[in-house]
Enzyme design. Structure first.
Site, PDB file in Angstrom:
ATOM      1  N   SER A 107      30.055  18.220  64.242  1.00 33.23           N
ATOM      2  CA  SER A 107      30.735  18.104  65.333  1.00 33.23           C
ATOM      3  C   SER A 107      32.563  18.693  65.053  1.00 33.23           C
ATOM      4  O   SER A 107      32.461  18.457  63.425  1.00 33.23           O
ATOM      5  CB  SER A 107      31.204  16.884  65.955  1.00 33.23           C
ATOM      6  OG  SER A 107      32.400  16.088  65.435  1.00 33.23           O
ATOM      7  N   LYS A 108      32.608  18.797  65.811  1.00 32.56           N
ATOM      8  CA  LYS A 108      34.115  19.357  65.654  1.00 32.56           C
ATOM      9  C   LYS A 108      35.353  18.866  65.690  1.00 32.56           C
ATOM     10  O   LYS A 108      35.776  18.910  64.560  1.00 32.56           O
ATOM     11  CB  LYS A 108      35.225  19.784  67.400  1.00 32.56           C
ATOM     12  CG  LYS A 108      34.857  21.143  67.910  1.00 32.56           C
ATOM     13  CD  LYS A 108      35.676  21.923  68.998  1.00 32.56           C
ATOM     14  CE  LYS A 108      34.984  22.377  70.281  1.00 32.56           C
ATOM     15  NZ  LYS A 108      35.652  22.463  70.892  1.00 32.56           N
ATOM     16  N   ARG A 109      34.782  17.452  65.712  1.00 30.19           N
ATOM     17  CA  ARG A 109      36.258  16.057  64.736  1.00 30.19           C
ATOM     18  C   ARG A 109      35.509  16.059  63.377  1.00 30.19           C
ATOM     19  O   ARG A 109      36.932  15.254  63.109  1.00 30.19           O
ATOM     20  CB  ARG A 109      35.638  14.879  66.168  1.00 30.19           C
ATOM     21  CG  ARG A 109      36.642  15.309  67.520  1.00 30.19           C
ATOM     22  CD  ARG A 109      36.501  13.775  68.062  1.00 30.19           C
ATOM     23  NE  ARG A 109      35.889  14.927  69.558  1.00 30.19           N
ATOM     24  CZ  ARG A 109      34.393  14.981  69.280  1.00 30.19           C
ATOM     25  NH1 ARG A 109      34.163  13.336  68.795  1.00 30.19           N
ATOM     26  NH2 ARG A 109      33.554  15.629  69.775  1.00 30.19           N
TER      27      ARG A 109
END
Ligand code: GLU
Length: 478
Positions: A244-246
């Site tokens: 995930s990007k986060r």
């Protein structure tokens, strides 16, 4: 039953079709790479198509970011970048044809209405409420009339035959009420127009594939050949969660900026879902091109293991000639990547240290920290290392003082410096390893780095002694 056997005879044409919603994700880079590899080994064409129809979520700099990252990885398209947004007229023509063929109907239901009506329904999604209402197409969303009966079969080169009974596919929206086509439609129209023979993309897009095939059958006729599909396994982190990007460092740019080598990243990305028949993990690009087979791609999730990537990068660095290492380290040896003023850099001093540094770094971004003590006027002392090395202050004073005195006299060569430091260590009753810790921190600022005596030799007598004296002053010795 719709969904003909895979087409793709003749010269393969593949495409990488990112939506520019940020940076280039490592998962997308892996998709681009597998497309590129397939094109290279089959004499095919690798097309780059930017799917930028969602104007609110697209920015020009993100397109540039994707193109630059692909370029850095060496995955240069044979055609493109094409812009999906420039193909709006073709998308509208396709909508007209679908409408005229009776494949679409207009719908004015709100999401809330649909939810209220379908609560508890067995079939997910839209309930077909507007199917026979005969609404005008203008100003309304258009939905595809999915046949009630039958099954669409996706012949996937990675996953085998995947069957999608129509009863489980809702009448999906292909055009929004503002006339804007949705991804699935624009994507299919572009694949048809660009004569794409193999659609190689992430597994997250598998659920949209039967919809694509239903559209394809209306636009091209039920017996027209469709592309072969290959849905690549998802990338997961160490907890087996989807990257995930986060949460995870997923931007190719991050790895570039940390000093990973593009060839090492490409090698590592190739292993995410594919493996060399002999199990080798360090594989030259030509060899990957020759051995890669889409059919050999695994369908279980692939662990994106940064530690392993680090290891692969280190292997690439170690196998370089010293000359290439020096050349590749170049950008990291000058501001802004290096912390010293440009005029302080001494290429001869660096060349002497380079083989020692080459063995000790895993990424080029670690190079400045290995040699900054040579090119900064004063070393930046790491306080924790200093505190640790001088915990026994009395011994530290004895070692630093003894070494400073001996260094004034002895020949300035690593082996001599080693010998006199060993003698000082012995005289204060310490093992060399412990005794040299304050010397290392005093001279280089850190407790780890390239071998101490070679570092001292390159630094030079005067500067070394000045730093030892400064360290003694810190410990209160005038
Ligand atoms: N534009 C789509 C995305 O970035 C990919 C479409 C495709 O490869 O078919 O998710």
């Amino acid at each position: 039953m719709t969904g003909a056997a895979p087409g793709g005879q003749g010269c393969p044409r593949v495409r990488f079709a990112p939506s520019p919603t940020g940076f280039l994700h490592v998962g997308s880079a892996r998709t681009a790479l597998f497309n590129w590899l397939f094109a290279r080994q089959s004499g095919g064409t690798f097309v780059l198509r930017i799917e930028d129809t969602d104007a609110e979520r697209n920015r020009e700099e993100w397109v540039t970011g994707i193109v630059d990252s692909l370029d850095w990885l060496g995955l240069v398209p044979d055609e493109g970048p094409y812009r999906q947004s420039e193909r709006a007229a073709r998308h509208q023509e396709a909508i007209d044809r679908l409408w005229d063929a009776g494949a679409l109907y207009a719908c004015d239901c709100t999401r809330e209405e649909v939810e209220r009506r379908t609560k508890g329904h067995a079939k997910p999604g839209y309930d077909g409420f507007c199917r026979e209402r005969g609404l005008d197409r203008r100003g309304h969303a258009l939905r595809f009339r999915v046949p009630d009966e039958g099954t669409t079969v996706v012949h996937d080169l990675v996953r085998g035959e995947v069957r999608f009974p129509h009863a489980a596919i809702e009448d999906f929206v292909v055009v929004k009420s503002n006339g804007q086509p949705l991804f699935v439609l624009a994507n299919v129209v572009d694949d048809i127009d660009m004569a794409i023979t193999h659609v190689i993309r992430g597994e997250d897009l598998l659920p949209s594939t039967p919809k694509a095939l239903l559209l394809w059958a209306v636009l091209q006729g039920p017996d027209a050949p469709v592309p072969a599909f290959a849905h690549l396994p998802m990338l997961v982190n160490e907890k087996r969660q989807k990257l995930s990007k986060r949460r995870d460092p997923v931007a190719v740019e991050v790895y570039r900026d940390e000093g990973y080598l593009p060839e090492a990243l490409v090698n590592y990305l190739a292993l995410l879902g594919w493996s060399h028949p002999d199990g080798r993990e360090i594989i030259e690009l030509d060899e990957i091109v020759a051995r890669f087979r889409l059919e050999d791609v695994n369908h279980s999730p692939a662990f994106f293991d940064v530690t392993k990537l680090h290891h692969v990068d280190a292997e690439y660095l170690r196998s370089m000639t010293p000359e290439s290492f020096i050349e590749r380290a170049g950008p990291w040896l000058a501001p802004p990547l290096a912390p010293w003023p440009a005029e302080n850099f001494d290429p001869v001093a660096f060349a002497r240290m380079a083989p020692l540094v080459q063995e000790r770094v895993s990424v080029l971004g670690e190079v400045p920290g290995m040699v900054d003590f040579l090119f900064l006027d004063q070393p930046v002392i790491d306080e924790r290392s200093w505190a640790e090395a001088t915990k026994d202050a009395e011994a530290a004073v004895a070692v630093l003082g003894g070494v400073a005195a001996a260094f004034r006299e002895c020949p300035w060569q690593a082996d001599e410096l080693h010998a006199v430091t060993s003698a000082v260590a012995e005289s204060v009753g310490k093992k060399l390893g412990r005794a040299q810790a304050p010397v290392r921190v005093a001279v280089t600022g850190r407790s780890v780095g390239p071998p101490l005596f070679e570092s001292l030799e390159v630094l030079g007598r005067e500067r070394a002694i000045a730093r030892l004296d400064a360290a003694l002053a810190r410990l209160g010795v005038a």
